[in-house]
Structure formats: structure tokens, C-alpha cells
Design a protein around this motif. Sequence first.
Motif, PDB file in Angstrom:
ATOM      1  N   LEU A   1      24.375 -10.902 -23.979  1.00 16.06           N
ATOM      2  CA  LEU A   1      23.001 -10.531 -24.288  1.00 16.06           C
ATOM      3  C   LEU A   1      22.267 -11.785 -24.789  1.00 16.06           C
ATOM      4  O   LEU A   1      22.896 -12.792 -25.094  1.00 16.06           O
ATOM      5  N   PRO A   2      20.935 -11.723 -24.889  1.00 15.55           N
ATOM      6  CA  PRO A   2      20.194 -12.924 -25.336  1.00 15.55           C
ATOM      7  C   PRO A   2      20.664 -13.432 -26.697  1.00 15.55           C
ATOM      8  O   PRO A   2      20.597 -14.626 -26.973  1.00 15.55           O
ATOM      9  N   ASP A   3      21.149 -12.558 -27.556  1.00 19.43           N
ATOM     10  CA  ASP A   3      21.583 -13.022 -28.882  1.00 19.43           C
ATOM     11  C   ASP A   3      23.030 -13.500 -28.884  1.00 19.43           C
ATOM     12  O   ASP A   3      23.590 -13.799 -29.930  1.00 19.43           O
ATOM     13  N   GLY A   4      23.659 -13.531 -27.704  1.00 18.36           N
ATOM     14  CA  GLY A   4      25.012 -14.053 -27.637  1.00 18.36           C
ATOM     15  C   GLY A   4      26.098 -13.005 -27.800  1.00 18.36           C
ATOM     16  O   GLY A   4      27.271 -13.331 -27.745  1.00 18.36           O
ATOM     17  N   ARG A   5      25.711 -11.736 -28.010  1.00 21.20           N
ATOM     18  CA  ARG A   5      26.742 -10.703 -28.127  1.00 21.20           C
ATOM     19  C   ARG A   5      27.152 -10.259 -26.728  1.00 21.20           C
ATOM     20  O   ARG A   5      26.433 -10.466 -25.764  1.00 21.20           O
ATOM     21  N   PHE A   6      28.355  -9.646 -26.646  1.00 22.84           N
ATOM     22  CA  PHE A   6      28.802  -9.151 -25.345  1.00 22.84           C
ATOM     23  C   PHE A   6      27.919  -7.999 -24.914  1.00 22.84           C
ATOM     24  O   PHE A   6      27.560  -7.130 -25.726  1.00 22.84           O
ATOM     25  N   GLY A   7      27.612  -7.967 -23.635  1.00 21.32           N
ATOM     26  CA  GLY A   7      26.807  -6.876 -23.109  1.00 21.32           C
ATOM     27  C   GLY A   7      26.326  -7.258 -21.729  1.00 21.32           C
ATOM     28  O   GLY A   7      26.432  -8.415 -21.320  1.00 21.32           O
ATOM     29  N   SER A   8      25.797  -6.285 -20.997  1.00 23.00           N
ATOM     30  CA  SER A   8      25.410  -6.554 -19.615  1.00 23.00           C
ATOM     31  C   SER A   8      23.906  -6.716 -19.470  1.00 23.00           C
ATOM     32  O   SER A   8      23.139  -5.992 -20.102  1.00 23.00           O
ATOM     33  N   GLU A   9      23.532  -7.683 -18.652  1.00 22.72           N
ATOM     34  CA  GLU A   9      22.154  -7.804 -18.203  1.00 22.72           C
ATOM     35  C   GLU A   9      22.198  -8.170 -16.730  1.00 22.72           C
ATOM     36  O   GLU A   9      23.192  -8.675 -16.248  1.00 22.72           O
ATOM     37  N   TRP A  10      21.117  -7.872 -16.047  1.00 22.32           N
ATOM     38  CA  TRP A  10      21.111  -8.171 -14.616  1.00 22.32           C
ATOM     39  C   TRP A  10      19.950  -9.094 -14.287  1.00 22.32           C
ATOM     40  O   TRP A  10      18.826  -8.878 -14.757  1.00 22.32           O
ATOM     41  N   LEU A  11      20.259 -10.101 -13.483  1.00 24.53           N
ATOM     42  CA  LEU A  11      19.206 -10.952 -12.955  1.00 24.53           C
ATOM     43  C   LEU A  11      18.991 -10.531 -11.509  1.00 24.53           C
ATOM     44  O   LEU A  11      19.923 -10.541 -10.708  1.00 24.53           O
ATOM     45  N   VAL A  12      17.765 -10.112 -11.198  1.00 29.11           N
ATOM     46  CA  VAL A  12      17.456  -9.674  -9.845  1.00 29.11           C
ATOM     47  C   VAL A  12      16.371 -10.596  -9.296  1.00 29.11           C
ATOM     48  O   VAL A  12      15.348 -10.814  -9.952  1.00 29.11           O
ATOM     49  N   ILE A  13      16.622 -11.173  -8.130  1.00 31.23           N
ATOM     50  CA  ILE A  13      15.634 -12.057  -7.516  1.00 31.23           C
ATOM     51  C   ILE A  13      15.147 -11.417  -6.223  1.00 31.23           C
ATOM     52  O   ILE A  13      15.951 -11.087  -5.349  1.00 31.23           O
ATOM     53  N   GLY A  14      13.853 -11.194  -6.160  1.00 32.86           N
ATOM     54  CA  GLY A  14      13.254 -10.605  -4.966  1.00 32.86           C
ATOM     55  C   GLY A  14      12.523 -11.654  -4.152  1.00 32.86           C
ATOM     56  O   GLY A  14      12.738 -12.856  -4.320  1.00 32.86           O
ATOM     57  N   GLU A  15      11.639 -11.206  -3.264  1.00 38.23           N
ATOM     58  CA  GLU A  15      10.891 -12.141  -2.424  1.00 38.23           C
ATOM     59  C   GLU A  15       9.788 -12.846  -3.220  1.00 38.23           C
ATOM     60  O   GLU A  15       9.502 -14.013  -2.999  1.00 38.23           O
ATOM     61  N   GLN A  16       9.132 -12.105  -4.133  1.00 36.24           N
ATOM     62  CA  GLN A  16       8.034 -12.704  -4.895  1.00 36.24           C
ATOM     63  C   GLN A  16       8.275 -12.806  -6.403  1.00 36.24           C
ATOM     64  O   GLN A  16       7.611 -13.546  -7.093  1.00 36.24           O
ATOM     65  N   HIS A  17       9.215 -12.011  -6.911  1.00 37.72           N
ATOM     66  CA  HIS A  17       9.406 -11.966  -8.361  1.00 37.72           C
ATOM     67  C   HIS A  17      10.875 -12.120  -8.700  1.00 37.72           C
ATOM     68  O   HIS A  17      11.743 -11.953  -7.860  1.00 37.72           O
ATOM     69  N   LEU A  18      11.092 -12.407  -9.985  1.00 35.95           N
ATOM     70  CA  LEU A  18      12.449 -12.217 -10.504  1.00 35.95           C
ATOM     71  C   LEU A  18      12.366 -11.407 -11.782  1.00 35.95           C
ATOM     72  O   LEU A  18      11.367 -11.434 -12.497  1.00 35.95           O
ATOM     73  N   TRP A  19      13.425 -10.655 -12.021  1.00 39.03           N
ATOM     74  CA  TRP A  19      13.448  -9.787 -13.195  1.00 39.03           C
ATOM     75  C   TRP A  19      14.766  -9.960 -13.928  1.00 39.03           C
ATOM     76  O   TRP A  19      15.787 -10.273 -13.323  1.00 39.03           O
TER      77      TRP A  19
END
Lengths: 739, 182
Positions: free
Chosen positions: A31-49
Motif C-alpha cells: 500500500l502507499p504507506d508501505g504496509r502489505f496490501g493489494s493495489e492495481w495499476l491499470v493502463i488504458g489507451e488514454q488514462h492510467l488508474w
Amino acid sequence: MRNDAESPAPCPPEGFSPDEQVRVCAQADLLPDGRFGSEWLVIGEQHLWVIADGDGATPRIELPLDELSDATAQTLVGGGALEVSRNGTHIELVRYTNARAGRFTTVAGALGKWLSGEEAEVPEEDEKRCPRCGLPLAEGTKVCPACLPRSQTLRRLALYLLPAWRQALGLSLIALAHTALGLIPPYLQKPLMDEVLAPRGEPRPVDERVRLLGTLVLALLIAHVLMSGLGAARAWLSAWLGNRISHDIRVQLYRHLQFLSLGFYDKQQMGNVISRVNQDTGRLQEFLVWGSQDLATNLLLIVGITIVLLVMNAKLALFVFLPAPIVVLLSTVVWKRVRHYMHRFFHRWGRLNAVLNETLSGLRVTKAFGQEPRHIDDFSSRSLELAISGTGVERVWSILFSGMSLVMMLGTLLVWYVGGREVLFGPMSLGTLVAFLTYVGMFYQPLRFMSMLLNWASRSLAAGERVFEVLDTEPEVAEAEEPVAMPEMQGRVSFRDVSFGYEPHRPVLKGISCEVEAGEMIGLVGQSGAGKTTTINLICRFYDTDAGEVLIDGVPIRDIHIEDLRRHIGIVPQDTFLFSGTIAENIAYAKPGATREEIVRAARIANAHEFIVKKPDGYETLLGERGQGLSAGEQQRLSIARAVLHDPAILILDEATSQVDVETEKGIQEAIDRLVKSRTTFAIAHRLATLKNADRLFVLKDGEIAEMGTHDELLAAEGEFYRLVQTYQDISAVSAVQR
Amino acid sequence: MSEETLPTGSADEPGAEWPELPPEGRTLAPADVCFRREDARLQMREGEGEWREVSVVRLFPLSEPERWLAVLDDKQADIGLLCDLEGFEPEQRLLLEDELRRRYLTPVITAISAIRHRGDVAEWTVATDRGETSIVVRNVREKVKEPLPGHLTIEDAQGNRYEIPHRAALDAASRRLLDMEI
């Protein structure tokens, strides 16, 4: 909890449905604070999330791609972070541990290309986990040690028996006969008691009893003679078989190691590989020779005696079996502890050995800095540790043995008491009781070793698995299906848009293209890490390119018969490696049948002759391991002589003059000048003067060819090469003054 | 380089018999430097100088996680040394500690709740300062190291490193599990 691959999460996560085509999705494990946890990076044609766990509807970050530039995977300690730039500021997208670093480096590379308008492909993620249990797999294998069924390993081991199936069958029969025979002597005790020594009721006439006594003793004698014979035959045969099998495995393993690609050795620690050949096959052998037959006979004995006891007196037999579970349980529990102590003992033993090895090899340094007392103290404290843990092992052993003997004795006493009453008041004869008691003694003996043996067996199987894991690793650089034979080679080398990295996501060479004519001498220059040695590794095909092709005489290097390729390429490496043996043997290493004339000629060309003749044993001077007894310059000249004799079409000089002084270098340089005539030569050198005779120089920078041309052209261009020469001259000026 | 104009060193400078240090090896005193966070990066300036992007690394990450810190510029070149976080303003200190936490993703194991063996691998279920997790260790005897007395590091099958800074400070149950392992 971190997300284990046992249930791979959908990517992109549920609840998130963008309006555009998704190009790539990657799951981060921090996670952003360095703790264990899941996040997803999704890259599309015009955006990323970036989407946080369980919140697919509202992304944590949403950025339009056209405002972004520069995607980088920052390497942190134990993991990394993916960053992008927006108007000159850095934005951290996701953080991840080392487990996901490879994936995000790939993604960052692709994202960077997309942001600058280029095409990029993100390959499917490698399955680095076992599909069955989700455990991470070791680098370079697809076999999960935890999921591998033990029976499969056993079956594979059994396959090694096939060539010697006659002996194996004989061994099984002998073991069976030996065990069965072992059950006879106690049984003979029964008539000995009941009919001869202490008959019940009306005794037979004395002379008949004496005759019977003689017969019985003779029978006992025969049984014991047969047993000794069979026992010896069994031990001999099983030793033969075990040694033969482990020899086969060892050689097969070694042959496989010789043919495995260098890439395998980059990923494995050499110590690990050596211990597989040494320890694992040793452990297998030990078990195959001794353990397997102990296990088999003990099992047979237990089954056999159980049957005999039940037949003789079922009620009394139950009293025998009563302590059996306790014996098994106790030995299992205690064995665990013993194993733990033994492991610690052997581990410490290994560490002591390592200390011994290291400190004695470094004795020069130790003496120079006067640190002997420190090493003595260190050694002494480790030795004491070893002594303590050795005592611990013995202590646990002794407790185990005494305890088990006691429990077993309880069983025996029980039989004495209950059986004794049966003899006094019941129908049981004294002979039956005595025979019974002997069987009881024989019954407990194997029982207490069973858990130890089972453990031994399982450890040996694990050793077998590790061996098979290596055997199952395919060489990455493999012979083409229809290799092109090349009895002759001109030496024309072309690189066509070649990219390569030792780890696929970290390219070392980025799209190299060049043409080298046959007979040309090319100097490769550039800072360390620029990709010089890597270029050479690809010409030798120690590795295969990730993209693009290397061609020799117009034939892709992948299609050339490997043996032909190696025959026409000679290398004078940076670290000369001489094998123990004579100087002549070392020169003739690549051409074992070379005549004396050829050897001396090669040594002359390499300017090695003059120092060889000064040795009392001349060309038959024995060299120690790694060329002990020769100076660095002498070793290098032998290495050149080796290449001369090999007479390759393509010659590679990797820093051939790096380790010698200026005077020696001159001699070596002469040798090299003779050697490079009429061959394609690639030479790497940090001392740029060495490359004065090169037809062309390739200046490598960050995995690309920055400049290409003759020495003078490049100097005139005042580019990268000019800069290198300047630096070099500064340094030589300084060293000239110091000298 | 502009270092010559800047104050070089402090009272920590070693004795006179040492050869003179190059200007890069300076000690940065808390009073002379100021840190701030810009987006994802830490920036530093000396006195009234320019803000520049820096990273802070530990020189002795195992034994001195809060002292002996090196400040590097964006090309990883040495700028100077922070001897101690003590002496910084609380807000500055938080910033630096945060940066260290960001760079060092090495979880500290606080408790071990189970160790399961599957064939050649051991699966540890542990609590760490970054949350609960399970780590898979292959070849335990080689992957668990004791670089300092009582300080263990564990490398899992995926190349992550976990730490147990004080083996003796673990609770009894964790210690027992650990003792059986190594």
C-alpha cells in the motif's frame, strides 16, 4: 494478508470498468504507506488508474496519459516504486516488494514507450508460482518441490534399476530369504525346550532326546550358516547396486551441468550446484546402499514376526503390541528433536569448515595485519559451539535409547508375567514362552529404527528431487532442430537490431546493429557496464538474444551447429583459467591431439616460449589449481598460446592485457598482433593504446553503439571516444608522475 | 563543484593524523540543511542554496538504522553525511524517517505464528510491522543469516528480506519455533 496466488485476483479488480481498452493491468503488493496490501495499476489507451483494494468504483489515482512523461521503476531496498512525471513533478503510482519488481520494471518500460508515442508489448506474466499449491518456484524451474509426488521420484529412481534388473531381483529374493530364515532359529527353541530339555508330561527316552538335540543344533547351525552367507551376499549386492545407481546419477548430473547454459549458473550460486553433485548424490548413495535395505528388511521383519506371534499365541501377542504404539510415538517425537540437534551440529560443522578454509586461504592478509589472535579466538569459540551441540546430540540420543529400552523392557516383562502364568496354570509350554520372548526382542529392535529410517528415506528422496530438478532444467542455449554445419567459417559477423539483458526486463544491449567484414579487427570501447562483454557473450552464443539476430557468414547464430561455432571462435578471456596439469596440456586444451611442434610454435607466437624454457621442467612444468606458480602475465601468454593453437576464424580478446605491467604488455601486444592477422577479431581494452591497430572502433554507451569508425576519425569527431581518450590521458599522466 | 564555498565538516571530524577528506565526505549538521518533500521526492538545500533532489540511505542499516545516514543527489553521488537524526527539528526528523521507511521495504518480524514444511520449502506465517504475511523460504539454513549477534535476516524465495533485530526479544512461542528451525 498479502494476496497469495492460490486464488489469483481478477485484474483489473471487480467493480472497476473503464470506458476504454485496457492495455495492461498489474497488481502491486504494498500500500502507499508501505504496509502489505493489494493495489492495481491499470493502463488504458488514454488514462492510467491506481485502484485500491475493494474500491473499484473510485480509483485512488486517475491520470490522463497525454500529460505524463518518463515512467521509471525506482529500485528501493527490498522492493520498488513506479513513478511518472507530470509537468516536471514526480508522482508515485504504486509500491511493491521484490516479488513484483520484475513485473513492474517491464510495465514501466512499456509505459515509458507509450508515453513517448512508441509501440510496446507487455508480455504475459511468467507463472513463477506452482499452479497447484501457490508456492513460488525456484528460478529456472517449473517443478514445485512441495507438489512433486514422492511416488514419482521413487519411480524415477527405480528406473535407474532397470539396466541391472537381474541383480535387483536377486537382491530382493535374497533379502526375503534372509529375513524369513531369521525367523527360524527362535522357532527351533520351542522343540528344544519342550521335547529335549524340559519336556512336559511323559518324557521320551533319553537317547531319542539326545538324537533330537543333535538334529536341532545341527538345524540351528545350518540356519545360521545360511543366514551369514545370505547376509554377506545381500550386503555385497546392495552395495554394488547402490554404488552403480549413484554413479549413473552422478555422471548424468555432471554431464547435464556441463551442457547447461551460462544463464543457469548466473542464477544459481556455484556452491549450491557443487553441493548438489556432492552432497545430494552422496546422500542418495548412502541411502540406496544402506538405508533402503535396512528399511526393507525391517519392514519384512516386523510383518513376519507379527504373523508368527499371532499364530503362536494371539492373546500374548496383544501384550507385545501394547507398548508398540508408545515406542513408535516416542521415537517419532524424540527423533524430531534429535534431527534438529543433528542439523544444528552439521550446520555448525559446516560453518567451522568455512571459517577454517577462509582464514587459512587468507593467512597472508592475517599475518600482514597481525590478526592471528582474533582468528584463533573466533575459531575456538566456533569449535566450542560445535562441541556443545555435539554433546547435545549425544544427550538426546542417550535419553532416546534408554527410554525406548525401558518401554520395550516393560513389554518384555509383561510377556514374562502373563506368559509365565500361562505356563504355570495354563496350556502354554515353556518352549513356546522362550521362543515367544526371543521374537519379542526381535520385534522391538526394528520398530525403534523405523521412524529414523523413514526420515532418512524422506530426506534422501528430497536429495533425489533436487538432483532431478537440475536434470529437468533445459539448457537455454539449445542446438537448432536442423543445425547448419559449418566446416569452414569466413568470419563475417552481423548484428541486426540485437537486444539482450541477463534479466529480460533489464536490457544491457539495446538494438545494436553492425556489420563486420571477415578479417577485420574491431576494438570495443566504452565504460564498464556499457555492454562490451555482453556483445562478446552473444558472438560466442553463451546466451541467446532477446530480440534481433546475430549472424555469422550470413547464417543466424542460433542455426549454426554449436560444436562448429565453438570450433571457429577462440577467446582470450580477461581472467585466464588454467587447469591443473602441465603447461603443454594447457596450451593444447582446445586441441588435445596437438603435436609437440604445434605446441612449441603456438608458445613462440604467444611470446610464452621464452619463459617456459627457463622452467626446469620446461613444457612439462606442472601447474597447480588455477595456474598456481605463474605470474599473471605468464598465465595470459599461455592463454594466448591456447587461442593460437585453436586457430579460430573469429578471435575474441577480452581485456587480454589488463593484468600486466607495461613491459610485459609489449610482449603480449606483439603476440596479439601476430595472432589477429587474417582473422576477424573483437578486442576489448581499457588501455585505448592497445587498440591502435584496430581497423574500426565501436564505442558503446549504455547498451548502444554511440560511435563507429577508425581511431583517427573518432578522435577528429571529438565525441564520446575523444572524451574517453582525454580521461585516459589524464590518468596516464598521473600514473606516469607517480611512477 | 561548489562545495568549497560551503562549510566543510563539524566537530565530528576525525583527528589530525588522518589525510584530508575530499569535499564530498562532509558531515551535514542539522542547522545547515533543510529538507522538504516535493511530490514523490525528498529535496534538500544547504543554507540558502538551491533545493535539490536527494535520497537518504543508511550506511549501517542493520545496527544503526537512525544514524550514519548518507545523503545522495539524483545521480547517486555522495553529498554528505547525517550523523544522527537527533538534533533535527521534529518536523524535519519525521520527514527523514518517512523517507527511510519509504526506501527500506524490509519488514521487521514481530512474531512467528507457524512454520509449515512442505518438501524442501518452509512456509512461515508471521506478523510484521507492515502487517501479517506468509513467507516462503527455500533452503532455510542458507537463507536465514545472522549478520550481527542476535540479529537475523531471512531471505524468502522471491528475494525479499525480512528482519528479526533482536532474536531474544521475540515472545516465547515465536522463539521456540525459530529455535527448531535454526
